[in-house]
Motif scaffolding. Structure first.
Motif, PDB file in Angstrom:
ATOM      1  N   GLU A  42     -67.469 -16.797   8.147  1.00  0.00           N
ATOM      2  CA  GLU A  42     -66.199 -16.312   8.675  1.00  0.00           C
ATOM      3  C   GLU A  42     -66.461 -15.506   9.945  1.00  0.00           C
ATOM      4  OE1 GLU A  42     -63.774 -14.116   5.767  1.00  0.00           O
ATOM      5  OE2 GLU A  42     -65.137 -14.875   4.235  1.00  0.00           O
ATOM      6  N   VAL A  43     -65.393 -15.280  10.695  1.00  0.00           N
ATOM      7  CA  VAL A  43     -65.459 -14.356  11.832  1.00  0.00           C
ATOM      8  C   VAL A  43     -65.711 -12.943  11.320  1.00  0.00           C
ATOM      9  CG1 VAL A  43     -64.059 -13.239  13.628  1.00  0.00           C
ATOM     10  CG2 VAL A  43     -63.978 -15.730  13.331  1.00  0.00           C
ATOM     11  N   LYS A  44     -66.532 -12.182  12.025  1.00  0.00           N
ATOM     12  CA  LYS A  44     -66.692 -10.760  11.716  1.00  0.00           C
ATOM     13  C   LYS A  44     -65.607  -9.997  12.466  1.00  0.00           C
ATOM     14  CE  LYS A  44     -69.872  -6.871  11.568  1.00  0.00           C
ATOM     15  NZ  LYS A  44     -68.784  -5.916  11.908  1.00  0.00           N
ATOM     16  N   ASP A  99     -55.462 -10.008  24.087  1.00  0.00           N
ATOM     17  CA  ASP A  99     -54.691 -11.127  24.620  1.00  0.00           C
ATOM     18  C   ASP A  99     -55.329 -12.479  24.345  1.00  0.00           C
ATOM     19  OD1 ASP A  99     -52.872  -9.315  25.612  1.00  0.00           O
ATOM     20  OD2 ASP A  99     -53.756  -9.246  27.617  1.00  0.00           O
ATOM     21  N   GLN A 100     -56.625 -12.470  24.026  1.00  0.00           N
ATOM     22  CA  GLN A 100     -57.317 -13.725  23.752  1.00  0.00           C
ATOM     23  C   GLN A 100     -57.573 -13.934  22.252  1.00  0.00           C
ATOM     24  OE1 GLN A 100     -60.787 -14.066  26.260  1.00  0.00           O
ATOM     25  NE2 GLN A 100     -59.615 -13.728  28.123  1.00  0.00           N
ATOM     26  N   GLY A 101     -56.904 -13.119  21.430  1.00  0.00           N
ATOM     27  CA  GLY A 101     -57.002 -13.305  19.993  1.00  0.00           C
ATOM     28  C   GLY A 101     -58.243 -12.733  19.350  1.00  0.00           C
ATOM     29  N   ARG A 102     -58.956 -11.855  20.067  1.00  0.00           N
ATOM     30  CA  ARG A 102     -60.158 -11.233  19.518  1.00  0.00           C
ATOM     31  C   ARG A 102     -59.815  -9.839  18.999  1.00  0.00           C
ATOM     32  NH1 ARG A 102     -63.414 -12.153  25.065  1.00  0.00           N
ATOM     33  NH2 ARG A 102     -61.706 -10.756  25.620  1.00  0.00           N
ATOM     34  N   SER A 103     -60.407  -9.468  17.879  1.00  0.00           N
ATOM     35  CA  SER A 103     -60.170  -8.123  17.347  1.00  0.00           C
ATOM     36  C   SER A 103     -60.845  -7.101  18.252  1.00  0.00           C
ATOM     37  CB  SER A 103     -60.704  -8.012  15.919  1.00  0.00           C
ATOM     38  OG  SER A 103     -62.074  -8.364  15.855  1.00  0.00           O
ATOM     39  N   ASP A 104     -60.132  -6.007  18.511  1.00  0.00           N
ATOM     40  CA  ASP A 104     -60.628  -4.972  19.415  1.00  0.00           C
ATOM     41  C   ASP A 104     -60.481  -3.619  18.739  1.00  0.00           C
ATOM     42  OD1 ASP A 104     -60.471  -2.845  21.517  1.00  0.00           O
ATOM     43  OD2 ASP A 104     -60.775  -4.537  22.880  1.00  0.00           O
ATOM     44  N   PHE A 105     -61.610  -2.983  18.428  1.00  0.00           N
ATOM     45  CA  PHE A 105     -61.569  -1.722  17.688  1.00  0.00           C
ATOM     46  C   PHE A 105     -60.896  -0.608  18.489  1.00  0.00           C
ATOM     47  CE2 PHE A 105     -63.493   2.148  15.843  1.00  0.00           C
ATOM     48  CZ  PHE A 105     -63.091   1.965  14.530  1.00  0.00           C
ATOM     49  N   GLY A 106     -61.096  -0.615  19.802  1.00  0.00           N
ATOM     50  CA  GLY A 106     -60.458   0.398  20.626  1.00  0.00           C
ATOM     51  C   GLY A 106     -58.945   0.323  20.572  1.00  0.00           C
ATOM     52  N   LEU A 107     -58.400  -0.896  20.614  1.00  0.00           N
ATOM     53  CA  LEU A 107     -56.948  -1.071  20.506  1.00  0.00           C
ATOM     54  C   LEU A 107     -56.450  -0.597  19.144  1.00  0.00           C
ATOM     55  CD1 LEU A 107     -56.383  -4.610  22.099  1.00  0.00           C
ATOM     56  CD2 LEU A 107     -56.265  -2.364  23.201  1.00  0.00           C
ATOM     57  N   GLY A 183     -67.021 -13.913  23.029  1.00  0.00           N
ATOM     58  CA  GLY A 183     -66.862 -12.472  23.041  1.00  0.00           C
ATOM     59  C   GLY A 183     -66.532 -11.836  21.713  1.00  0.00           C
ATOM     60  N   LEU A 184     -66.800 -12.534  20.606  1.00  0.00           N
ATOM     61  CA  LEU A 184     -66.555 -11.956  19.286  1.00  0.00           C
ATOM     62  C   LEU A 184     -67.686 -11.003  18.910  1.00  0.00           C
ATOM     63  CD1 LEU A 184     -65.325 -15.104  17.328  1.00  0.00           C
ATOM     64  CD2 LEU A 184     -63.964 -13.417  18.563  1.00  0.00           C
ATOM     65  N   GLU A 185     -67.427 -10.134  17.931  1.00  0.00           N
ATOM     66  CA  GLU A 185     -68.438  -9.173  17.513  1.00  0.00           C
ATOM     67  C   GLU A 185     -69.591  -9.855  16.777  1.00  0.00           C
ATOM     68  OE1 GLU A 185     -68.946  -4.990  15.055  1.00  0.00           O
ATOM     69  OE2 GLU A 185     -67.245  -6.292  14.655  1.00  0.00           O
ATOM     70  N   GLY A 186     -69.307 -10.935  16.094  1.00  0.00           N
ATOM     71  CA  GLY A 186     -70.344 -11.618  15.344  1.00  0.00           C
ATOM     72  C   GLY A 186     -69.724 -12.457  14.244  1.00  0.00           C
ATOM     73  N   ILE A 187     -70.553 -12.822  13.247  1.00  0.00           N
ATOM     74  CA  ILE A 187     -70.069 -13.635  12.127  1.00  0.00           C
ATOM     75  C   ILE A 187     -70.544 -13.020  10.814  1.00  0.00           C
ATOM     76  CG2 ILE A 187     -70.111 -15.701  13.568  1.00  0.00           C
ATOM     77  CD1 ILE A 187     -72.564 -16.647  11.985  1.00  0.00           C
ATOM     78  N   ILE A 188     -69.897 -13.450   9.731  1.00  0.00           N
ATOM     79  CA  ILE A 188     -70.262 -13.034   8.381  1.00  0.00           C
ATOM     80  C   ILE A 188     -70.630 -14.279   7.579  1.00  0.00           C
ATOM     81  CG2 ILE A 188     -69.391 -12.073   6.216  1.00  0.00           C
ATOM     82  CD1 ILE A 188     -69.765  -9.889   8.125  1.00  0.00           C
ATOM     83  N   ALA A 189     -71.699 -14.172   6.807  1.00  0.00           N
ATOM     84  CA  ALA A 189     -72.097 -15.248   5.895  1.00  0.00           C
ATOM     85  C   ALA A 189     -72.007 -14.724   4.463  1.00  0.00           C
ATOM     86  CB  ALA A 189     -73.523 -15.708   6.201  1.00  0.00           C
ATOM     87  N   LYS A 190     -71.415 -15.518   3.568  1.00  0.00           N
ATOM     88  CA  LYS A 190     -71.249 -15.105   2.171  1.00  0.00           C
ATOM     89  C   LYS A 190     -71.651 -16.246   1.242  1.00  0.00           C
ATOM     90  CE  LYS A 190     -67.225 -12.269   3.411  1.00  0.00           C
ATOM     91  NZ  LYS A 190     -65.751 -12.105   3.245  1.00  0.00           N
ATOM     92  N   ARG A 191     -72.337 -15.900   0.166  1.00  0.00           N
ATOM     93  CA  ARG A 191     -72.703 -16.920  -0.822  1.00  0.00           C
ATOM     94  C   ARG A 191     -71.463 -17.321  -1.621  1.00  0.00           C
ATOM     95  NH1 ARG A 191     -78.178 -18.083  -2.274  1.00  0.00           N
ATOM     96  NH2 ARG A 191     -77.201 -19.083  -4.084  1.00  0.00           N
ATOM     97  N   ARG A 192     -71.219 -18.617  -1.658  1.00  0.00           N
ATOM     98  CA  ARG A 192     -70.040 -19.120  -2.355  1.00  0.00           C
ATOM     99  C   ARG A 192     -70.087 -18.860  -3.858  1.00  0.00           C
ATOM    100  NH1 ARG A 192     -67.872 -22.853   1.372  1.00  0.00           N
ATOM    101  NH2 ARG A 192     -69.420 -23.691   2.831  1.00  0.00           N
ATOM    102  N   ASP A 193     -71.294 -18.806  -4.430  1.00  0.00           N
ATOM    103  CA  ASP A 193     -71.432 -18.696  -5.886  1.00  0.00           C
ATOM    104  C   ASP A 193     -71.584 -17.256  -6.370  1.00  0.00           C
ATOM    105  OD1 ASP A 193     -73.907 -18.230  -4.766  1.00  0.00           O
ATOM    106  OD2 ASP A 193     -75.014 -19.529  -6.135  1.00  0.00           O
ATOM    107  N   ALA A 194     -71.479 -16.284  -5.463  1.00  0.00           N
ATOM    108  CA  ALA A 194     -71.782 -14.898  -5.827  1.00  0.00           C
ATOM    109  C   ALA A 194     -70.568 -14.146  -6.345  1.00  0.00           C
ATOM    110  CB  ALA A 194     -72.353 -14.156  -4.619  1.00  0.00           C
TER     111      ALA A 194
END
Length: 328
Positions: A42-44, A99-107, A183-194
């Motif tokens: 997923e998107v971080k 404006d480009q659909g990216r999450s911005d912590f400052g905003l 320009g995204l902060e990063g990504i998240i990986a999660k185990r489907r079976d966890a």
């Protein structure tokens, strides 16, 4: 072994009490995405972690640290009442999108803050990515794939205050590359079976995008340790001028800190090279540059999470960062 979902028609099964608070599962930082079909990506999101507790009598928005911020997230709370279930706990992230659909912590900080801002609390979006409790059943011991199967029909397709954090169907390396290019902060990986376990866990991984550029050193703030530097003051070019882009206070050893201070004390500035009014600042002539690794830019053109990687003399071949070229 994962539990199986109880049938609501089973009269022998009593409802499990709804927890007042659940400590969140926190992702472990790693250098690169994992591989294998057991991982979902997923998107971080860059915001405030929230658990939204929905009960017949109330809806609460609880932060990662356990604070009740229900009043700050009125639109999220109002929409949570419309999800069609008497009780549930959603895990997710509250964000404000640029404006480009990216999450911005400052905003986001401005939207929930007390100071006047172009962004208000009505712009905050809650991206739900997990379902921990539903109508009398604690789902934490069920696999992620099952929890998200139940969550998706509730929130998928919504475009207002509550939205679904969708899985990206791609291999981790490809997704990470595209995320950083956009320009995204990063990504998240999660185990489907966890199952869902509180605390920092290896079943959830975060891979952050970082940037690295060259900035002019225009001074420092002294450290409380004698002879050392607390923060380097950094500047970028904007046309023919230097513009202050923030301070960097990490990335060096004690020996490097002392050496940097000696170098900067040997080239004191006759006048401040940037517009910055702050007590205790020691300005230096802009003759040195720093290699800096950082995560992103704030809306007011400051570096987010900068880390010092090295310094050298400024010469004609040095490519100093141009403030008007970075993506907003």
């Amino acid at each position: 072994m994962a539990k199986t979902l109880r049938q609501k028609t089973d009269p022998a099964t009593l409802p499990e009490p709804m927890p007042r608070r659940i400590d969140p599962c926190v992702a472990t930082l790693v250098d690169k995405p994992p591989t294998g079909p057991e991982w979902a990506f997923e998107v971080k999101w860059d915001g405030y972690r929230l658990a939204v507790h929905i009960e017949p009598a109330e809806v609460r928005a609880i932060t990662r640290g356990g604070y009740d911020w229900t009043k700050k997230f009125g639109a999220i709370v109002a929409e949570a009442r419309e999800l069609g279930h008497a009780s549930m706990i959603l895990d997710g992230e509250a964000v404000v999108l640029d404006d480009q659909g990216r999450s911005d912590f400052g905003l986001l900080q401005r939207a929930v803050g007390k100071k006047p801002s172009l962004h208000d609390a009505g712009e905050i979006v809650f991206y739900a990515f997990d379902l921990l409790y539903l109508d009398g059943q604690d789902l934490r011991m069920h696999p992620l794939s099952e929890r998200r199967r139940l969550l998706e029909p509730m929130v998928f397709g919504r475009t207002s205050a509550i939205r679904f954090s969708e899985e990206v169907h791609a291999d981790g390396d490809s997704f990470f590359k595209v995320a950083c290019e956009h320009g995204l902060e990063g990504i998240i990986a999660k185990r489907r079976d966890a199952p869902y376990r509180s605390g920092r866990r290896p079943e959830w991984l975060k891979i952050k995008c970082t940037r690295r550029d060259t900035f002019v050193i225009v001074g420092y703030e002294p450290s409380t340790m004698p002879g050392a530097i607390g923060r380097l003051l950094l500047a970028a070019r904007k046309g023919d001028d230097l513009v202050y882009v923030g301070g960097c206070g990490t990335g060096w050893s004690n020996k490097e800190s002392s050496h940097l201070r000696e170098l900067l004390d040997a080239i004191p500035a006759k006048r401040p090279p940037v517009a910055l009014k702050r007590k205790g600042v020691v300005f230096s002539e802009p003759l040195l540059v720093a290699e800096v690794e950082y995560r992103a830019w704030t809306q007011d053109d400051k570096l987010r999470h900068p880390a010092f990687k090295g310094a050298r003399a400024l010469d004609e071949e040095t490519k100093v960062y141009e403030i008007n070229t970075h993506p907003m």
